[in-house]
Design an enzyme around this catalytic site. Sequence first.
Site, PDB file in Angstrom:
ATOM      1  N   GLU A  70      68.842  31.035   2.853  1.00 24.84           N
ATOM      2  CA  GLU A  70      68.500  32.095   3.784  1.00 24.84           C
ATOM      3  C   GLU A  70      67.151  32.703   3.432  1.00 24.84           C
ATOM      4  OE1 GLU A  70      73.010  33.561   4.901  1.00 24.84           O
ATOM      5  OE2 GLU A  70      72.104  34.287   3.065  1.00 24.84           O
TER       6      GLU A  70
ATOM      7  N   CYS B 162      61.034  37.332   2.937  1.00 23.94           N
ATOM      8  CA  CYS B 162      61.696  37.223   1.639  1.00 23.94           C
ATOM      9  C   CYS B 162      62.258  35.803   1.513  1.00 23.94           C
ATOM     10  CB  CYS B 162      62.809  38.282   1.573  1.00 23.94           C
ATOM     11  SG  CYS B 162      63.734  38.262   0.054  1.00 23.94           S
TER      12      CYS B 162
ATOM     13  N   CYS C 198      72.240  30.754  -8.022  1.00 20.59           N
ATOM     14  CA  CYS C 198      71.450  31.187  -9.182  1.00 20.59           C
ATOM     15  C   CYS C 198      72.345  31.108 -10.404  1.00 20.59           C
ATOM     16  CB  CYS C 198      70.956  32.612  -8.987  1.00 20.59           C
ATOM     17  SG  CYS C 198      69.990  33.231 -10.386  1.00 20.59           S
TER      18      CYS C 198
ATOM     19  N   CYS D 269      73.988  37.695 -12.563  1.00 23.74           N
ATOM     20  CA  CYS D 269      73.959  39.161 -12.630  1.00 23.74           C
ATOM     21  C   CYS D 269      75.179  39.713 -11.890  1.00 23.74           C
ATOM     22  CB  CYS D 269      72.673  39.702 -12.023  1.00 23.74           C
ATOM     23  SG  CYS D 269      71.210  39.066 -12.852  1.00 23.74           S
TER      24      CYS D 269
ATOM     25  N   CYS E  17      75.073  40.905  -8.065  1.00 29.49           N
ATOM     26  CA  CYS E  17      74.341  40.089  -7.082  1.00 29.49           C
ATOM     27  C   CYS E  17      75.238  39.009  -6.486  1.00 29.49           C
ATOM     28  CB  CYS E  17      73.134  39.464  -7.769  1.00 29.49           C
ATOM     29  SG  CYS E  17      72.255  38.269  -6.759  1.00 29.49           S
TER      30      CYS E  17
ATOM     31  N   CYS F 293      68.706  43.014  -0.204  1.00 30.36           N
ATOM     32  CA  CYS F 293      68.640  42.474  -1.563  1.00 30.36           C
ATOM     33  C   CYS F 293      70.028  42.226  -2.114  1.00 30.36           C
ATOM     34  CB  CYS F 293      68.005  43.479  -2.514  1.00 30.36           C
ATOM     35  SG  CYS F 293      66.291  43.728  -2.237  1.00 30.36           S
TER      36      CYS F 293
HETATM   37  N1  SAH Z   1      66.140  36.423  -9.261  1.00 33.63           N
HETATM   38  C1  SAH Z   1      65.081  37.326  -9.013  1.00 33.63           C
HETATM   39  C2  SAH Z   1      64.751  37.482  -7.551  1.00 33.63           C
HETATM   40  C3  SAH Z   1      65.896  37.546  -6.579  1.00 33.63           C
HETATM   41  S1  SAH Z   1      66.928  38.971  -6.682  1.00 33.63           S
HETATM   42  C4  SAH Z   1      65.361  38.672  -9.652  1.00 33.63           C
HETATM   43  O1  SAH Z   1      66.474  38.891 -10.108  1.00 33.63           O
HETATM   44  O2  SAH Z   1      64.436  39.472  -9.715  1.00 33.63           O
HETATM   45  C5  SAH Z   1      65.922  40.193  -5.888  1.00 33.63           C
HETATM   46  C6  SAH Z   1      66.267  41.637  -6.234  1.00 33.63           C
HETATM   47  O3  SAH Z   1      67.514  42.012  -5.642  1.00 33.63           O
HETATM   48  C7  SAH Z   1      66.408  41.905  -7.724  1.00 33.63           C
HETATM   49  O4  SAH Z   1      65.600  42.997  -8.096  1.00 33.63           O
HETATM   50  C8  SAH Z   1      67.867  42.267  -7.876  1.00 33.63           C
HETATM   51  O5  SAH Z   1      68.033  43.165  -8.942  1.00 33.63           O
HETATM   52  C9  SAH Z   1      68.189  42.861  -6.540  1.00 33.63           C
HETATM   53  N2  SAH Z   1      69.611  42.863  -6.186  1.00 33.63           N
HETATM   54  C10 SAH Z   1      70.513  41.907  -6.441  1.00 33.63           C
HETATM   55  N3  SAH Z   1      71.733  42.249  -5.945  1.00 33.63           N
HETATM   56  C11 SAH Z   1      71.581  43.463  -5.362  1.00 33.63           C
HETATM   57  C12 SAH Z   1      72.471  44.344  -4.648  1.00 33.63           C
HETATM   58  N4  SAH Z   1      73.733  44.023  -4.436  1.00 33.63           N
HETATM   59  N5  SAH Z   1      71.966  45.497  -4.180  1.00 33.63           N
HETATM   60  C13 SAH Z   1      70.656  45.802  -4.369  1.00 33.63           C
HETATM   61  N6  SAH Z   1      69.790  45.013  -4.995  1.00 33.63           N
HETATM   62  C14 SAH Z   1      70.237  43.855  -5.508  1.00 33.63           C
HETATM   63 FE1  SF4 Z   2      69.891  35.515  -9.965  1.00 35.86          FE
HETATM   64 FE2  SF4 Z   2      70.745  37.525  -8.445  1.00 35.86          FE
HETATM   65 FE3  SF4 Z   2      70.279  37.904 -11.048  1.00 35.86          FE
HETATM   66 FE4  SF4 Z   2      68.211  37.558  -9.368  1.00 35.86          FE
HETATM   67  S1  SF4 Z   2      69.640  39.254  -9.378  1.00 35.86           S
HETATM   68  S2  SF4 Z   2      68.543  36.600 -11.376  1.00 35.86           S
HETATM   69  S3  SF4 Z   2      69.153  36.095  -7.936  1.00 35.86           S
HETATM   70  S4  SF4 Z   2      71.838  36.549 -10.179  1.00 35.86           S
END
Ligand code: SAH
Ligand code: SF4
Length: 347
Positions: free
Chosen positions: A94, A107, A114, A118, A121, A337
Site C-alpha cells: 500500500e 508515503c 517488516c 514494533c 505497528c 502511520c
Molecule cells: N520502519 C520505518 C518506517 C515505517 S513506520 C520506521 O519505523 O521508522 C513509519 C512511522 O509510523 C514510524 O515513525 C512509526 O513509529 C509510526 N507508527 C507505526 N505504527 C503506528 C501507529 N499505530 N500509530 C502511529 N504511528 C505509528
Molecule cells: Fe517495522 Fe513498523 Fe517498526 Fe517501522 S514501526 S520498523 S514498519 S515494525
Amino acid sequence: MTKEAVNLKNLSLSELETWVLGLGEKPFRARQLARWMYGKGVWEFSQMTNLAKEFRKKLEASVWISHLEPEKIQTSQDGTQKLRFPLRDGNRIESVLIPERDHVTLCLSTQVGCALGCKFCLTGKKGFIRNLDPAEIIDQVLAARAHLGEGKKLTNLVLMGMGEPLENFDAVVKALEILRSEDGLGFSHRRVTLSTAGIIPKIEALFQRPRFVMLAISLNASTDEGRSRLMPINRKYPLKDLLALCRRLPLDRREKITFEYVLIQGVNDSEEDARRVVELLRGIRAKVNLIPFNEYPQSPFRRPEEKAILRFREILMEGNLTALIRQSKGADILAACGQLGGTPNPT
Ligand code: SAH
Ligand code: SF4
C-alpha cells in the site's frame, strides 16, 4: 535470457547505459529509454515512438518493463487516498497519497511486512514477507503520479509506509537514485525523507554517499527500557549509540533530523517522558513529530487525551525543540502511520 530476467527499472541509470552499449547502441538511447519509463511513465516499447524499430525489437526480445496498477483506491474524509497494489507474486503493498495545502506527499512502502516487530505497528505485527525490488518502489511513485493526473503535482516522498527501508538498503538506494536523478523522476533531496527505526550501521552507510535523502528516526520512547519494550531493535541499537551517531552526522546547513514519537496513552506520554526527550535530544539539530497513536482493530494501545498531547508538545517547546503534532491523515480508511497491512480490509 527469459523475459522475466531483466526488468529495465531494476537497472540504475548507469547500468542502463552499460546495457544499451552492450546492445551496440549509442549511450543517448539509455536516456531516451529513461525518459519514456520515468518521465512519461510508459512501459510498452511499442509506445516509444522515437526509438528505431530495430532497437525496439531487440528490447522486446530480451527485456521487459514493469508497472503497478492499483486494484483498490480508498479515499478518506480528509482527502487522503490509500492505493493498494497487487505484486506479481500475489503479495500486496500500500501507498498513501496525502494532499496538503501547497504540496502532495506520497508515503511509500519498501518491504512486504517488516521483521522488526514494533509492538504498536500493524505492519510489524504481520511479520516479514519479502523485500521490494527497486522497480516496485519506483512503480509506486509512477502509479501515484499517474493517478493524480495533470492537475496536481506530486511534490514530496516519504519512505514511511510498510517496511523498514534500511533493512532493504541496496534496493532503496537504487530506487532513490532514480527518483532523484534528472533523467529519472527529478525529486529534490529536500523533498524525500527516509524514516528508520534506527539501524545504526546503515544510517552510517547512508551518510557515506552523496546525500540524497532527509533522515527521520522513530524515537517513540524516552528510556532504553521503554524503547526496547516497544521496539525490540533497541536492544541491538540502543538509544545512547543511536543519539551519539545523530550528534556526529554531517548535516547540511540548516538541516534537521526529524524524530518521530508515537504518543501512546499511559505508555510514553507522561510529562517526565517529555522532559527526558528534551534531555536526550540536547545538542542534536532536531525537530520532533508527535504522532498520536493510530488505533486499528485489536490494537493493544490507545491514543492519549488531547490535553496530554498538547502538554507533551509544550514541554518539548519549552526545551527549545521544534515540535509538531502530526495530524493523522486517513485514519478512517486505515491509511495513517502504522495502519498499513497490505491485506484487504474487512469492509
Ligand atoms: N520502519 C520505518 C518506517 C515505517 S513506520 C520506521 O519505523 O521508522 C513509519 C512511522 O509510523 C514510524 O515513525 C512509526 O513509529 C509510526 N507508527 C507505526 N505504527 C503506528 C501507529 N499505530 N500509530 C502511529 N504511528 C505509528
Ligand atoms: Fe517495522 Fe513498523 Fe517498526 Fe517501522 S514501526 S520498523 S514498519 S515494525
